[in-house]
Design a protein around this motif. Structure first.
Motif, short mmCIF file in Angstrom:
data_model
loop_
_atom_site.label_atom_id
_atom_site.label_comp_id
_atom_site.label_asym_id
_atom_site.label_seq_id
_atom_site.Cartn_x
_atom_site.Cartn_y
_atom_site.Cartn_z
N CYS A 195 93.51 45.69 19.90
CA CYS A 195 92.23 46.33 19.60
C CYS A 195 91.72 45.81 18.25
N CYS B 249 91.49 49.23 15.67
CA CYS B 249 92.66 49.88 15.06
C CYS B 249 93.88 48.96 15.05
N CYS C 259 90.89 50.37 24.50
CA CYS C 259 91.85 50.88 23.52
C CYS C 259 92.03 52.36 23.79
N ASN D 231 93.74 54.56 21.86
CA ASN D 231 94.02 55.33 20.65
C ASN D 231 92.91 56.35 20.44
N CYS E 11 90.53 56.03 17.52
CA CYS E 11 89.80 54.76 17.41
C CYS E 11 88.61 54.79 18.35
ZN LIG Z 1 91.62 50.83 18.85
#
Ligand SMILES: [Zn+2]
Lengths: 153, 397
Positions: free
Chosen positions: A34, A37, A48, A50, A53
């Protein structure tokens, strides 16, 4: 389970497309990084995940060659038919932790089942599965002890 | 809403292999048992929530509340069908809880019923044969069976805490000893550590008798408002807390069927379950020492060691000592699966979490003959379903 390496780049014939890439230094696992992040994912992902993020921009990346064996098991029963493997016999599956914070499962090759030890360094290798319709050997990703030598050797 | 939600009835059928019975017939049998327990008939419920899987029933949708009603008591009530793999029963329970807590309904039944397919569970229709499908990847790249995933956890535990083969086997022995007097359990013969370790090795270090098989089974509960529950004349068992959870990014658990995970420090292992447990306990205003009975998903003997630690009952690595010293026995510090657990039942996916609730109800009422936890007042369930589904329920008497 053999850990035979294909002698030429032409022999590279992974069981699933997009899991590995062949490089001059040998095969590498293909993942996603990514740009927001810097988290790494395997196998490749278009997003991504996360929650901290908000980025929606990811790029293709190669995982490190060397990781540490986190755990392993020996499968004593033959898996269902989707797993195609000539000359099946009990074999080891391990989890290798890479510096990218990614833990990847894969067959272990090039080591006796009694000698496997958590914490040792493993490198990516190719393991033979079956011969395809054209008689070409199909490979999957596997991990072999670093002391066995890297695939480029 | 402030009056609370109560379990007014609980019923189940004995677990086993029932090739001659339909899923629908099993569901009806379990519901009838729960209604009998609550002293009501089919007309007594205003809603029915079914825990569904893709294996059987409902014209391909899995167990279907509408289908059950159409077979037995065709009338207009609120029918809901929920998925969530092995956690579906807990999710269905949560749904029914909300339907009553909201004030929308006075009584809602929850049903889980499953006939498990023979052998390996086939992939769902329409699955992609490429890297986007974890289930495809785990089979074609390494043939990783479910026991292999659990074995990877168990092997790591041996490395981290020095857990012995005997301790891992003792967890199976405990489940069989708990199940001995439970008429609903499928496997009730006592086991010895030697027998467990002599059973075939499936995936190191897990032997056959340390891994739960699949079974057919059905369980149901009736939830009601306080007024409704009082009307049944049964001892009051309150739903003090219930929660469902999903997985947290960075969770180190080896989640079936993924072949890889991104692991971050400080993230709870099996977070979908630990989060549910934490939330259910907060909602119930209870602390760990208050809990007398824990009914948790023991897909393997490893789970019986790991989960009490993950929930905080004991420190990491301490479960070995607890199990070796009888502290997880029926009248130990924490009664761990007095029912006998998945290891003694065999898993009937969607029904399993509902059965956990039934067992807690029987324990809290003092009706668990032959396996009763003396003076049990607070019970908790914990269950994990494929694809990051978790659930937990706290009951109080
Ligand atoms: Zn990310």
């Amino acid at each position: 389970m053999t850990g035979d390496m294909p002698s030429t780049l032409e022999a590279f014939n992974p069981v699933v497309e997009g899991l590995m890439v062949q490089t001059e230094a040998g095969p590498r696992l293909m993942g996603t990084r990514c740009l927001g992040c810097h988290m790494t994912y395997f196998p490749s992902s278009t997003t991504c995940r996360n929650p901290a993020c908000g980025s929606d921009t990811v790029e293709s990346t190669q995982l490190s060659l060397v990781g540490t064996l986190y755990s392993y098991t020996v499968q004593h029963y033959q898996p269902p038919p989707l797993f195609r493997n000539d000359d099946w016999q009990p074999y080891a599956i391990g989890v290798v932790e890479f510096p990218e914070k990614v833990r990847v499962m894969g067959m272990l090759s090039g080591i006796a089942l009694d000698d496997i030890a958590i914490g040792e360094r493993y490198v990516l290798a190719l393991s033979d599965l079956v011969k395809d319709a054209d008689g070409k050997q199909v490979h999957t990703h596997a991990f072999t002890p670093e002391s066995q030598g890297t695939p480029s050797e | 809403m402030s009056e609370g939600v109560y379990v007014a009835g609980a019923g189940a059928i004995p677990w086993g292999k029932r090739p001659e019975t339909t899923q629908l017939a099993m569901a009806i049998e379990a519901l009838n048992a729960a209604f009998l327990d609550a002293g009501i008939g089919w007309e007594g419920i205003e809603g029915l929530v079914a825990a569904s899987s893709r294996f059987e029933g409902g014209m391909g949708w899995g167990l279907h509340a509408n289908e059950i009603l159409q077979a037995v008591s065709e009338r207009a009530i609120s029918c809901i069908n929920v998925g969530g793999a092995c956690a579906a029963g807990a999710i269905a329970f949560n749904t029914a809880y909300s339907m009553i807590a909201s004030g929308q309904h006075d009584s809602v039944a929850v049903i889980g019923a499953e006939r498990m397919p023979k052998g390996f569970i086939p992939r769902p229709p329409g699955s992609q044969d490429d890297i986007s499908d974890s289930d495809f990847l785990r089979w074609v790249t390494m043939g990783a069976t479910n026991p292999a995933y659990w074995a990877l956890e168990a092997q790591r535990r041996r490395y981290d805490f020095g857990t012995s083969d005997e301790t891992l086997a003792r967890a199976s022995v405990l489940m069989r000893s708990n199940a001995a007097a439970n008429p609903y359990a499928r496997f009730r013969d006592p086991l010895t550590i030697e027998e467990v370790l002599a059973s075939p090795m499936v995936a190191d270090p897990l032997h056959l008798l340390q891994i739960c098989p699949v079974s057919d089974g059905a369980a149901a509960v009736v939830l009601g408002s306080r007024k409704f529950a009082e009307g049944t004349g049964r001892p009051l068992v309150e739903v003090a807390g219930c929660a469902i959870g999903s997985g947290q990014f960075g969770d180190p658990a080896r989640r079936i069927p993924t072949i890889s995970n991104t692991v971050l420090e400080g993230v709870a292992h099996t977070s979908e379950v630990t989060t549910s447990v934490k939330r259910a306990m907060e909602m119930a205003s209870v602390d760990l020492p208050d809990i007398d009975v824990l009914e948790m998903a023991d897909n393997t003997s490893w789970h019986l060691l790991a989960w009490p630690e993950l929930f905080g009952f004991v420190e990491p690595g301490q479960s070995d000592w607890m199990i070796n010293n009888g502290r997880f026995a029926i009248n130990g510090d924490l009664a761990l699966n007095p029912s006998g657990g998945f290891l003694s039942f065999g898993e009937a996916t969607t029904a399993q979490a509902v059965l956990q609730v039934c067992e807690l109800v029987w324990q809290l009422r003092g009706e668990a003959v032959g396996r009763q936890v003396t003076g049990a007042r607070v019970g908790m369930s914990a269950v994990l379903g494929l694809a990051g589904n978790g659930g937990s329920i706290v009951l109080k008497r």
